[in-house]
Enzyme design. Structure first.
Site, PDB file in Angstrom:
ATOM      1  N   THR A  94    -119.030  36.251 -44.127  1.00 57.39           N
ATOM      2  CA  THR A  94    -119.779  34.985 -44.139  1.00 57.39           C
ATOM      3  C   THR A  94    -121.261  35.341 -44.071  1.00 57.39           C
ATOM      4  OG1 THR A  94    -118.021  33.840 -42.949  1.00 57.39           O
ATOM      5  CG2 THR A  94    -120.195  32.817 -42.923  1.00 57.39           C
ATOM      6  N   LYS A 169    -118.321  27.189 -47.694  1.00 51.15           N
ATOM      7  CA  LYS A 169    -117.978  27.565 -46.312  1.00 51.15           C
ATOM      8  C   LYS A 169    -118.928  26.918 -45.301  1.00 51.15           C
ATOM      9  CE  LYS A 169    -117.063  30.472 -42.775  1.00 51.15           C
ATOM     10  NZ  LYS A 169    -115.870  30.845 -42.101  1.00 51.15           N
ATOM     11  N   LYS A 244    -123.384  30.776 -35.639  1.00 51.61           N
ATOM     12  CA  LYS A 244    -123.838  31.560 -36.801  1.00 51.61           C
ATOM     13  C   LYS A 244    -123.760  30.722 -38.077  1.00 51.61           C
ATOM     14  CE  LYS A 244    -122.405  35.252 -39.908  1.00 51.61           C
ATOM     15  NZ  LYS A 244    -121.465  36.311 -40.244  1.00 51.61           N
TER      16      LYS A 244
HETATM   17  P1  NAD Z   1    -116.380  42.429 -36.602  1.00 44.90           P
HETATM   18  O1  NAD Z   1    -117.694  42.735 -35.967  1.00 44.90           O
HETATM   19  O2  NAD Z   1    -115.137  42.513 -35.791  1.00 44.90           O
HETATM   20  O3  NAD Z   1    -116.162  43.350 -37.905  1.00 44.90           O
HETATM   21  C1  NAD Z   1    -117.200  43.789 -38.746  1.00 44.90           C
HETATM   22  C2  NAD Z   1    -116.989  45.282 -38.946  1.00 44.90           C
HETATM   23  O4  NAD Z   1    -117.961  45.747 -39.872  1.00 44.90           O
HETATM   24  C3  NAD Z   1    -117.166  46.100 -37.652  1.00 44.90           C
HETATM   25  O5  NAD Z   1    -115.983  46.843 -37.392  1.00 44.90           O
HETATM   26  C4  NAD Z   1    -118.357  46.987 -37.959  1.00 44.90           C
HETATM   27  O6  NAD Z   1    -118.276  48.256 -37.361  1.00 44.90           O
HETATM   28  C5  NAD Z   1    -118.289  47.068 -39.466  1.00 44.90           C
HETATM   29  N1  NAD Z   1    -119.537  47.446 -40.123  1.00 44.90           N
HETATM   30  C6  NAD Z   1    -120.787  46.984 -39.895  1.00 44.90           C
HETATM   31  N2  NAD Z   1    -121.658  47.560 -40.741  1.00 44.90           N
HETATM   32  C7  NAD Z   1    -120.927  48.396 -41.526  1.00 44.90           C
HETATM   33  C8  NAD Z   1    -121.250  49.264 -42.592  1.00 44.90           C
HETATM   34  N3  NAD Z   1    -122.498  49.394 -43.047  1.00 44.90           N
HETATM   35  N4  NAD Z   1    -120.261  49.973 -43.168  1.00 44.90           N
HETATM   36  C9  NAD Z   1    -118.984  49.867 -42.721  1.00 44.90           C
HETATM   37  N5  NAD Z   1    -118.610  49.052 -41.727  1.00 44.90           N
HETATM   38  C10 NAD Z   1    -119.578  48.330 -41.129  1.00 44.90           C
HETATM   39  O7  NAD Z   1    -116.543  40.954 -37.236  1.00 44.90           O
HETATM   40  P2  NAD Z   1    -115.382  39.986 -37.759  1.00 44.90           P
HETATM   41  O8  NAD Z   1    -115.019  39.012 -36.695  1.00 44.90           O
HETATM   42  O9  NAD Z   1    -114.319  40.805 -38.411  1.00 44.90           O
HETATM   43  O10 NAD Z   1    -116.189  39.170 -38.861  1.00 44.90           O
HETATM   44  C11 NAD Z   1    -116.477  39.714 -40.147  1.00 44.90           C
HETATM   45  C12 NAD Z   1    -117.036  38.593 -41.019  1.00 44.90           C
HETATM   46  O11 NAD Z   1    -116.065  37.551 -41.098  1.00 44.90           O
HETATM   47  C13 NAD Z   1    -118.315  37.971 -40.458  1.00 44.90           C
HETATM   48  O12 NAD Z   1    -119.184  37.714 -41.529  1.00 44.90           O
HETATM   49  C14 NAD Z   1    -117.816  36.688 -39.787  1.00 44.90           C
HETATM   50  O13 NAD Z   1    -118.800  35.676 -39.749  1.00 44.90           O
HETATM   51  C15 NAD Z   1    -116.667  36.316 -40.717  1.00 44.90           C
HETATM   52  N6  NAD Z   1    -115.626  35.468 -40.101  1.00 44.90           N
HETATM   53  C16 NAD Z   1    -115.124  35.779 -38.874  1.00 44.90           C
HETATM   54  C17 NAD Z   1    -114.127  34.957 -38.323  1.00 44.90           C
HETATM   55  C18 NAD Z   1    -113.531  35.276 -36.965  1.00 44.90           C
HETATM   56  O14 NAD Z   1    -112.808  34.419 -36.425  1.00 44.90           O
HETATM   57  N7  NAD Z   1    -113.775  36.460 -36.390  1.00 44.90           N
HETATM   58  C19 NAD Z   1    -113.661  33.835 -39.030  1.00 44.90           C
HETATM   59  C20 NAD Z   1    -114.183  33.575 -40.294  1.00 44.90           C
HETATM   60  C21 NAD Z   1    -115.165  34.398 -40.830  1.00 44.90           C
END
Ligand code: NAD
Length: 293
Positions: A94, A169, A244
């Site tokens: 997102t 979204k 966010k």
């Molecule tokens: P998270 O922080 O658990 O996962 C993100 C991952 O990306 C982490 O493991 C981090 O180490 C990795 N990362 C960061 N920079 C990186 C790079 N340069 N190379 C490789 N890996 C890298 O976050 P999440 O909850 O999985 O959310 C991910 C996305 O999904 C976000 O944009 C969030 O807004 C969206 N989202 C989350 C949810 C939820 O309920 N958690 C729901 C809908 C959408």
């Protein structure tokens, strides 16, 4: 079976990558966090040492990263150069609409098929493969991405050109944040007036006050047994993530010259809730703030 590079196997990406493995694909995972990689390894992914290594020769690249800056750095830094000309590039993070549009347009100029495909649904839906994908990008890129997205979700909807997945979204979540606050404050008022919560639910859920925030995710315990209100607002969709999305909506509205006073008020209230320590609590927990807690 195809080979898929998966960059960002955190809370969401971890479950999504596992579903691609279950569907029979070879999934090459890269993440900066060792714990995320350990989980991905346990779920059958092949762990690699860089995003470029994951992308090399892969048929598809999926990214699930925290924010626009990470996504831009990943594609412009490594993935555009490392991706095969025929690979489809799918960003499920997102991020802000402007960045999604600009990366999508850059991909188009490089003759790469790319979509923005943010999700609706939290970690439980990511694990269960029941996400909804809102997809922006050219028709051919959507057609290439669709079979892969279908293995991680139950609905895949083409919203328009580059950035329109992100637009859908944040517009959706602006409604969600606003209706949740409106629903929560109505339950608090009903309570103060001496109106029983279940009785109010039975009436309003069949009257014009009805919304998803009331009937699927009721912010008070009782009427909807599966809602996070019944487990003290643990799990679910964190208020910090709602904030966010509301900030992304405000930013997009400013860029587009749209007037979004309800969305702005929702952002202000979620900011207050997060500042008071509610960031990790489910977003329906904002009812506690409205009660004065
Ligand atoms: P998270 O922080 O658990 O996962 C993100 C991952 O990306 C982490 O493991 C981090 O180490 C990795 N990362 C960061 N920079 C990186 C790079 N340069 N190379 C490789 N890996 C890298 O976050 P999440 O909850 O999985 O959310 C991910 C996305 O999904 C976000 O944009 C969030 O807004 C969206 N989202 C989350 C949810 C939820 O309920 N958690 C729901 C809908 C959408």
């Amino acid at each position: 079976m195809v080979t898929i590079a998966f960059i960002g196997v955190g809370n969401m990406g971890g479950g999504m990558a596992a579903n691609l493995v279950k569907a029979g694909h070879v999934v090459r995972a890269f993440d900066l966090a060792p714990a995320a990689l350990d989980r991905a390894r346990g779920n059958g992914c092949h762990i690699v040492g860089s995003a470029a290594e994951a992308a090399d020769g892969a048929d598809a690249i999926v990214t699930m990263l925290p924010a626009g800056a990470h996504v831009r750095a990943a594609y412009e830094g490594e993935l555009f150069a490392a991706a095969s000309p025929n690979a489809v590039l799918i960003d499920c993070s997102t991020i802000d609409v402007a960045t999604a549009k600009s990366i999508g347009e850059a991909a188009h100029k490089l003759a790469r098929a790319m979509v923005d495909a943010p999700v609706s649904g939290g970690t439980a839906a990511a694990d269960a493969g029941t996400l909804t994908f809102m997809v922006g990008g050219p028709d051919a890129a959507f057609a290439a991405a669709r079979p892969i997205l279908e293995q991680m979700g139950r609905a895949v909807i083409h919203a328009g050109g580059a950035g329109m997945g992100q637009a859908a979204k944040i517009c959706n979540n602006m409604i969600l944040g606003s209706t949740m606050i409106a629903t929560a404050e109505a339950f608090v008022l009903a309570e103060k007036l001496g109106l029983d919560a279940q009785t109010f639910f039975d009436i309003s859920s069949k009257a014009s006050g009805q919304s998803w925030s009331m009937t699927s995710y009721c912010p008070v315990p009782g009427p909807v047994p599966a809602s996070p209100a019944n487990r003290d607002y643990q799990g679910g969709f964190a208020a910090g993530l709602m904030l966010k999305d509301l900030k992304l909506a405000a930013q997009a509205a400013q860029g587009a010259g749209a007037s979004v006073p309800m969305g702005a008020e929702a952002a202000a209230l979620y900011q207050l809730f997060v500042n008071n320590g509610g960031g990790a609590v489910d977003f329906s927990g904002i009812v506690k703030l409205l009660r004065g807690a």
